[in-house]
Design an enzyme around this catalytic site. Structure first.
Site, PDB file in Angstrom:
ATOM      1  N   TYR A  74       0.947  -1.374  -0.097  1.00  0.00           N
ATOM      2  CA  TYR A  74       0.019   0.051  -0.261  1.00  0.00           C
ATOM      3  C   TYR A  74       1.120   1.236  -0.006  1.00  0.00           C
ATOM      4  CZ  TYR A  74      -4.398  -2.568   1.365  1.00  0.00           C
ATOM      5  OH  TYR A  74      -5.474  -3.460   0.909  1.00  0.00           O
ATOM      6  N   GLU A  75       0.598   1.914  -1.175  1.00  0.00           N
ATOM      7  CA  GLU A  75       1.358   3.134  -0.850  1.00  0.00           C
ATOM      8  C   GLU A  75       2.078   3.421  -0.199  1.00  0.00           C
ATOM      9  OE1 GLU A  75       0.176   5.995  -4.178  1.00  0.00           O
ATOM     10  OE2 GLU A  75      -1.507   6.881  -2.935  1.00  0.00           O
TER      11      GLU A  75
END
Lengths: 259, 313, 313, 259
Positions: D53-54
């Site tokens: 996940y960024e």
């Protein structure tokens, strides 16, 4: 109070260096004598000083005197332990270090330092450790203090190699360059040796400030490789106090390993 | 970079055999803390040659590898025995007057600490260079043409740059990992993370193998993900005479002893024979010192305390 | 940057009054996690004007501050209500057709996420630029002249660069700090550290004030040292409707509600009156929701486990 | 087994996207439909896939479907939670991401995407969220998959703004440029919509690969703003299996909030 032995020359160095730290806030600590000087300062003239070790520790509270700059005792109980990327980028280059300590194999009259080689770089007579963090401490710490023993081999007219810049070829050009190029630091302010304490005059040249008890002006001048600037009246370095010597001998270096 | 999943647990012998080849650029990293001497010794035993050895602080491990004839070149920022003095085996290969007959000078490529960190960062971030404010008016750029200037695109002049360093293999030691190679570390972090991400292959050497659940209970403690790890080696006391925070102390006495040993080429060879060549592995090295020796190096406990991540369902 | 030592504990009112001035560039950071809504609301109450608001993701906190008339400019990389949709108050100030009579368009300066991170990193590391491999063939550099190219000094072409961002003040929320401002955080770290080191002044807002001994027991958990912190504010639930890992959950219901409220300028004003202007502080805001409300947002425990640093004497 | 409702168009999208992830190793996850698709893939065709996940999480194992990309459930129990600097620098730019998911308000036939504005940039008709990480995901992830609903407003002849590069003006020039400039990624490979699945032909132009059950070729062509390339025989997208639908409806999105 029992009779104290007189101060050794190493003790004179450590005490003079500690006093120069009066009121300083954030200090980049080296091992050996700087480490003892800084810890002495913290117990005397600079109680709020924060110790930063280049290994990645901010706010260290070492429970023993570390042999190496990366001893586990500097980590346990510290305020922050960080990567070297953060230490060199955020703390040092980021402009958070007030005082950096440096030493070297050679220093010139402008406070430039050599820790790389004696002799020719490609075929050295003596291969020294190199920069480590010295080059960037010299550039980024707001102020540099130097501790090293003086002799005509170490206090030289011309460095074999300039690892860490001091006042370059003189204060005016150095200040201009430092400003133009955005250096964080102002260069060396104090040099403490086993014989004397030096500052830098307005030309950026090393100038005698005081001579340690027991040393003579002739001895001082005779162990420097250039014509030293000597002001009219050079005071004696105030002798270590009983308490300063007690701290060194009983608390900071009880086995006498360093001093 | 490893694409496989599942256990990567290997013996040190197998890990070195598989991932360290003659001519490789090898980075055994760790700033004073967590230096994999066990890996260095196994490389010596397996007689790797023509290695380029990269490390911020070559330390005793590279002095020993140089003495054993593994290296052709050093990339570094500080070349010494921390708190003690010189690395004498390396000095014998860098000072022409000290060179033994038939030996050649080591190639030397040197930076400052920030420069070496920056090289790994650039390598790890896949950047063509790393900018930094070191080197001004130092002679270092004069002797290392890879230290260059870069022009800021914002009209505020030039600063310095170092190029990326992408070792063929990085070997990092740490407190613990799971079998997939998710590595957790505390204490001095050095540039273990940056060196590992910069490297083409990674060997993670740890004091303890733990279940993945231990790693996942504190994900902020993970410095290297199994994703980039090729082999996990379980090697208790594998960092000695370096140390592991909370595990064992730095063996300062040995660092001092090495000064005397390494001043003499014959004594150095004898030491290598006794403590490296004549031993099959690190377990034998640990046994040779004996349990009491390591017990003396064991600190009392200083627990971190726990934090709460919260269970969010 | 603070040079003082000793307790820096302040009320939010005093911290904002002392450190946030009209015209300042303010960064209330935190990526989804640990966003100091309490600080945003106090800035609204104190009627700061002409602020340049920097944040990777402006989120509801900047939508509210823009609605309250605090801002003249936004610096950002993603402008939305995460998982829900638009920030409507900001859209009303960025779309000419939606502009109310007498209002002016906000100035907008936009990057990508990596670009915003890089801006803080450059600011924190005192670099003139940060190099990165974004923006190629994107229109972003065409509309933001501060995104430029830099030539690698190693002959391998150009990459992109962003300039340093040095906010006048960074406000970061975290789980805990001591009274000197040594801040510890876990969960998503966002760019709290980078924004704080880049800023001229730092306000640290925390859920808990702990003795320094708690911080010193786990020094690797510290993300911001007291050295750079000017004020520490103890503000339980100060991040709501954002969240604090292990403390309370993200109030997704409120994020959805805000979508409806913010679509209507009058409803937005009414909300600001009821929940910001008419309340003296965050304690009153928390009391108005009531204890049961926050109890529902509290996760069950997921402890990290402890590690050992060792006591070395 | 109880009677299943037929698959909705959103479910068709999710299932087709999940299947495209077969055998993939490291996937950069977006919220909403990509998140469900990735979690479905992990339970079916790509059990060893790592979710990134960024917000700074590697190896996430979310216990619930997160509303936002930074939900606390993606942190707890993850393998590594890191700063955004590390996530974007070490993981994404460092070349560790195999597949990135993107969507957008507009896509053109070469897979270039707009998430910034509709209308003129300085006086937009609609101000969209902007790049976020999209621009650098498009450049650095080895492969890009796009999920978006198709219409003549979103599948356009010409973007109002190019936020994230795809195959630029065509595959040959794009491949050359990507190589010359050292981009980490090869650009978009798959586009999944509510009506169909597309690949890219050797010119880098979007090409119909399959049409979802219930959709027609006329409907597909009528909701695209350019002359779509349609191969001779276009198969129907294989229908979701009972198990895929069960996973979506019972495990991944039991409240039907997303699909």
């Amino acid at each position: 109070m029992s009779e104290q032995k007189p101060a050794s020359r190493n003790e004179l160095m450590v005490v003079a260096a500690a006093r120069a730290l009066k009121g300083k806030r954030v200090c980049f600590v080296g091992v050996g004598l700087p480490n003892i000087a800084v810890n002495l300062a913290k117990r005397t003239v600079a109680p709020q000083m924060e110790l930063v070790y280049e290994a990645g520790v901010f706010g260290a509270s070492p429970a023993r005197l570390p042999l190496s700059i990366g001893d586990p005792t500097i980590v346990t109980g510290s305020t922050a332990t960080v990567s070297m990327h953060d230490l060199f980028g955020l703390y040092l280059q980021g402009g958070r270090i007030d005082v950096g300590f440096l030493g070297g194999a050679q220093i010139d009259k402008y406070g430039n330092l050599n820790t790389t080689v004696i002799g020719d770089y490609t075929a050295p007579k003596t291969r020294l450790p190199g920069s480590g963090g010295a080059c960037e401490i010299a550039i980024n710490a707001k102020e540099i203090m130097v501790i090293m023993r003086q002799s005509t081999r170490s206090f030289v007219q011309k460095l074999d190699f300039r690892t860490s810049p001091g006042h370059l070829g003189g204060a005016a050009a150095s200040a201009t360059l430092r400003k133009e190029q955005g250096w964080g630091g102002n260069g060396p302010s104090v040099v403490v040796t086993d014989l004397a304490v030096y500052g830098f005059n307005s030309d950026g040249e090393m100038e005698l400030r005081s001579i340690h008890p027991g040393a003579t002006l002739d001895e001082v001048k005779g162990s420097i490789g250039w014509e030293l600037r000597v002001p009219a009246n050079v005071p004696e370095t105030p002798a270590p106090t009983t308490e300063e010597l007690r701290l060194i001998r009983e608390e900071l270096d009880p086995t006498g390993a360093y001093v | 970079m490893s694409g496989a999943t599942g256990s990567k647990l290997r013996s040190m012998r197998d890990a070195i055999a598989a991932h360290v080849h003659d001519g490789d650029t090898v980075a055994i990293e760790g700033f004073t803390h967590c230096i994999s001497f066990a890996a260095g010794h196994e490389i010596i035993r397996q007689k790797r040659r023509n290695l380029t050895l990269a490390r911020m602080t070559p330390d005793l491990v590279y002095d020993q590898m140089v003495a054993a004839g593994c290296a052709k070149k050093l990339i570094f920022s500080w070349l010494g025995n921390p708190g003690v003095g010189s690395l004498h085996a390396i000095r014998r290969r860098t000072e022409p007057a000290a060179l033994a007959a038939g030996e050649t000078l080591l190639e030397v490529e040197e930076y400052s600490h920030h420069g070496m960190v920056g090289r790994y960062v650039a390598g790890a971030h896949r950047l063509p260079f790393y900018p930094l404010r070191s080197y001004s008016e130092s002679d270092l750029p004069n002797v290392n043409p890879l230290i260059r200037q870069v022009e800021s695109p914002y009209g505020d002049g030039k600063i310095w740059a170092v190029p990326p360093l992408n070792p063929d293999v990085a070997i990092i030691h740490a407190q613990r990992a799971d079998e997939e190679g998710n590595v957790q570390m505390w204490g001095l972090l050095g540039c273990q993370k940056e060196a590992a991400f910069a490297a083409k292959r990674v060997i993670a050497v740890v004091e303890k193998i733990v279940p993945t659940s231990v790693v996942r209970a504190d994900p902020n403690r993970t410095i290297i993900p199994g994703l980039i790890v090729d082999a996990v080696v379980h090697e208790p006391y594998g960092a000695h005479p370096s140390y592991v925070q909370g595990g064992y102390d730095r063996d300062n006495a040995f660092y001092r002893e090495w000064d005397a040993i390494s001043r003499d080429a014959a004594a150095t060879d004898a030491w290598l024979k006794e403590w490296v060549y004549d031993l099959p592995d690190r377990a034998a090295y640990v046994a040779k010192f004996g349990a009491a020796y390591f017990k003396n190096l064991t600190p009392t406990s200083a627990p971190s305390g726990a934090v709460d991540y919260g269970d969010y369902r």
